[in-house]
Design a protein around this motif. Structure first.
Motif, short mmCIF file in Angstrom:
data_model
loop_
_atom_site.label_atom_id
_atom_site.label_comp_id
_atom_site.label_asym_id
_atom_site.label_seq_id
_atom_site.Cartn_x
_atom_site.Cartn_y
_atom_site.Cartn_z
N GLN A 148 0.83 -1.18 0.00
CA GLN A 148 0.00 0.00 0.00
C GLN A 148 0.87 1.25 0.00
O GLN A 148 2.09 1.19 0.16
N ALA A 149 0.24 2.40 -0.14
CA ALA A 149 0.97 3.67 -0.14
C ALA A 149 1.66 3.92 1.19
O ALA A 149 2.68 4.61 1.25
N ASN A 150 1.12 3.34 2.27
CA ASN A 150 1.71 3.53 3.59
C ASN A 150 2.88 2.58 3.87
O ASN A 150 3.42 2.55 4.99
N GLY A 151 3.26 1.79 2.85
CA GLY A 151 4.38 0.89 3.01
C GLY A 151 4.03 -0.45 3.61
O GLY A 151 4.92 -1.30 3.78
N ARG A 152 2.77 -0.69 3.90
CA ARG A 152 2.34 -1.96 4.46
C ARG A 152 1.65 -2.79 3.38
O ARG A 152 1.00 -2.24 2.48
#
Length: 425
Positions: free
Chosen positions: A307-311
């Motif tokens: 995801q964009a949040n790195g998760r």
């Protein structure tokens, strides 16, 4: 291939596959949905079948029945044994081959024992209805074996239960099993006190429900302990045998160990010959497509996407549904010559987990709560997302009865230790 309409092959009738098929209901395509079972399973309530709260038909429905009014879908009950991505062809275990214009792999995940596959025979997991029925028999038989045992040590081993893994499945199993021992089976045995059963939840990490905020994780631990569950944190299991398990340097006699600690992707991903992550999931493009194969998509637990949040996108039912619908949008756009949808973005609506009677935790982002209110919220959400009015009604009635009586409606032991139970129960 030559066809009047493009053929979309969907492998897997879970959340991703079924939601993709439904989203293509009005599309000018021919859909073939392939699944090794004949049913769609509402997996979040699978533990309720394993713990005798619900019967198998309460949380599952035949795929043919669900899709009976969708005329552009054909359902095939078969297992995929080969994928020729270049030739756009899949091989089935019945000897047939299926050509496709578009392919969606949504075959889910299985158990992962972190290189200790020999533990599987002693510590079953919970992914399918067969798993749930086998585990239900194993749990109920443990009390029967304890009742018949004459040796105190043997009796104690039969009354010792361990659930390995402190995620939602492990927490839900542990809490429910403690309730069964302390309430459901009360006064039913003459030689044993079921309430004396030891239920231990073993988590190698520092807390249970690691995906939840720390305050809710702590609440869940307290609620488990209030139910009588012994929570062991920070120490992994080193070995599991038919007689017990090794925790740290100590051997713990226990005849019943349940595995809820890890998952591995379906082996179908490896048939594509593309990069996989450590869990065997396909590393897909932002449009859920397979690198080098623009007409092949992967969704659900088999897909690996950051995801964009790195998760990574989590392996949960809401994510699988969103992925399935998104792949349908991409295919529609290509068929109609329109602009492709923006890259897939998972919308996280929150996490829920129930611990036991009137105990649950809910994380909706800014709104977090636990206890009775969370428990009611969990009940409403799970009934709402069940497929079919009949299933919703039956589950509601069963839960209402269990709430007032502490009884569980599906406590019939089928088969024996060497025979699989009937899948109709």
């Amino acid at each position: 291939m030559t066809a009047v309409r493009p053929r979309v092959a969907i492998v897997g009738g879970g959340f991703a596959g079924l939601w993709a098929a439904r989203a293509l209901a009005s599309a000018p395509v021919e859909i073939v949905l392939v699944d090794r079972g004949n049913h769609h399973l509402f997996q979040p309530l699978l533990y309720q079948v394993a713990t005798a709260g619900l019967s198998a038909p309460d949380i599952a429905a035949p795929l043919r029945h669900i899709l009976r009014k969708q005329k552009n879908v054909e359902v095939r009950m078969a297992t995929v044994i080969g994928i020729d991505a270049g030739a756009k062809r899949i091989a089935l275990d019945d000897g047939d081959t299926l050509e496709f214009d578009y392919l969606l792999l949504a075959s889910g995940a299985t158990h992962a024992y972190f290189g200790n596959d020999q533990w599987a025979r002693h510590a079953p997991g919970l992914k399918t209805l067969d798993d749930a029925l086998d585990l239900r028999r194993k749990l109920l038989l443990a009390f029967e074996r304890a009742e018949a045992a004459t040796d105190p040590a043997e009796r104690a081993a039969w009354l010792s239960f361990a659930i390995v893994g402190g995620g939602p499945t492990g927490v839900e199993l542990a809490g429910t099993l403690a309730e069964i021992a302390r309430h459901t089976l009360k006064d039913e045995f003459r030689r044993i006190d079921p309430a004396s059963a030891r239920v231990r939840l073993v988590e190698a990490g520092p807390r249970v429900l690691a995906a939840f905020p720390e305050d809710l994780s702590a609440q869940a631990k307290r609620q488990l302990e209030k139910l009588g569950v012994e929570v062991s944190l920070g120490t992994p299991v080193k070995d599991i045998t038919s007689d017990g398990y090794v925790l740290g340097d100590a051997f713990v006699p226990a005849k019943t160990v349940v595995w809820a600690a890890g998952v591995a992707a379906s082996p179908l991903g490896a048939m594509l010959g593309v990069p996989l992550d450590r869990a065997g999931r396909v590393q897909v493009r932002p449009d859920l497509g397979v690198p080098g194969h623009p007409d092949i998509f992967v969704a659900g637990d088999l897909a690996s996407l950051m995801q964009a949040n790195g998760r990574p996108v989590p392996g949960v039912a809401p994510a699988a549904k969103q992925m399935g619908r998104y792949v349908a949008q991409v295919i529609r756009a290509r068929l109609l010559g329109g602009a492709s949808p923006p890259p897939f973005a998972y919308k996280d609506y929150g996490n829920l987990a129930t611990i036991g009677r009137m105990a649950a935790v809910v994380d909706l982002g800014r709104l977090r709560f636990s206890g009775l209110l969370a428990w009611w919220f969990w009940l409403v959400m799970h009934v709402f997302f069940l497929i079919g009015f009949r299933n919703r009604l039956v589950v509601l009635l069963n839960w209402w009865w269990a709430y007032w009586s502490y009884q569980r409606a599906a406590r019939i032991i089928l088969g024996d230790d060497g025979r699989e139970p009937s899948a109709s129960e």
